[in-house]
Enzyme design. Structure first.
Site, PDB file in Angstrom:
ATOM      1  N   ARG A 100     -11.780 -99.654  46.591  1.00 19.61           N
ATOM      2  CA  ARG A 100     -10.740 -99.087  45.478  1.00 19.61           C
ATOM      3  C   ARG A 100     -11.168 -98.681  44.169  1.00 19.61           C
ATOM      4  O   ARG A 100     -10.717 -97.775  43.613  1.00 19.61           O
ATOM      5  CB  ARG A 100      -9.791-100.204  45.503  1.00 19.61           C
ATOM      6  CG  ARG A 100      -8.922-100.159  46.861  1.00 19.61           C
ATOM      7  CD  ARG A 100      -8.023-101.755  46.867  1.00 19.61           C
ATOM      8  NE  ARG A 100      -8.907-102.627  46.683  1.00 19.61           N
ATOM      9  CZ  ARG A 100      -8.560-104.024  46.683  1.00 19.61           C
ATOM     10  NH1 ARG A 100      -7.219-104.579  46.772  1.00 19.61           N
ATOM     11  NH2 ARG A 100      -9.161-105.103  46.358  1.00 19.61           N
ATOM     12  N   SER A 137      -2.807-106.453  49.294  1.00 19.03           N
ATOM     13  CA  SER A 137      -2.060-107.403  50.204  1.00 19.03           C
ATOM     14  C   SER A 137      -1.133-108.278  48.958  1.00 19.03           C
ATOM     15  O   SER A 137       0.035-108.465  48.946  1.00 19.03           O
ATOM     16  CB  SER A 137      -2.412-107.990  51.166  1.00 19.03           C
ATOM     17  OG  SER A 137      -2.913-107.014  52.047  1.00 19.03           O
TER      18      SER A 137
END
Ligand code: PNS
Length: 169
Positions: A100, A137
């Site tokens: 990321r 998450s």
């Protein structure tokens, strides 16, 4: 006949590991982009007994199966143990991970080097779409827990499951 042809077609296989508690659009971006690169992509929910999840492992698997069914070459299961043992037991030569941001890199590099040193299994990184570079998450659960809008961050079935689990439906 000798060589690989005598053993039937060689399948190019890779594993996408994670906790997937729950699967997000960021995970899905990586799985969708790994899918055309391999014959089979194994998505494996790594069981970590010291982390209590919001969803059970079976629930996570079911959600992943639903949202990856369209790809046609994704297999989903859970595993308790070292990721490289999962790979060795199934003859899978490659791990595919999303990166990321630079902040992911240190830890991912350590894991990739450890996994290669343990077993020779390679790790390949796919740069996450910038749309999802901030997504995890844990953040999705935190925002959802406080009633924030996460409808653009998770697939609709996951959104429904989160709302139900958090008593918001
Ligand atoms: O989604 P996550 O929690 O960031 O995924 C991390 C995961 C599950 C991929 C990583 O912790 C892992 O591979 N765990 C399995 C146990 C293992 O092999 N540990 C040694 C890593 S070098």
């Amino acid at each position: 006949m000798t060589g690989p042809e005598s053993e039937g077609p060689l399948l190019r296989r890779a594993v996408c590991p994670g906790s997937f508690d729950p699967i997000t659009n960021g995970h899905l971006d990586i799985i969708a982009r790994a899918s055309p690169l391999y014959d089979v992509v194994h998505v494996v929910v790594m069981i970590n007994q010291s982390k209590k999840g919001l969803f059970t492992v079976d629930e996570r698997i079911e959600l992943i199966r639903e949202v990856t069914a369209e790809f046609g070459n994704v297999q989903v299961e859970a595993y308790h143990g070292l990721l490289v043992d999962y790979c060795k037991q199934r003859d899978i030569p490659a791990i595919v991970k999303g990166l990321r941001a630079v902040s992911d890199f240190d830890y991912e590099l350590q894991m990739a080097q450890m996994n290669y040193g343990l077993s020779g299994v390679e790790t390949l990184f796919i740069p996450t779409s910038p749309t999802y570079s901030f997504l995890s998450s844990s953040l999705v659960k935190e925002v959802a827990n406080w009633g924030g809008d996460i409808s653009h961050l998770v697939p609709p079935v996951v959104l429904a499951a989160l709302k139900e689990r958090l008593g918001q439906d």
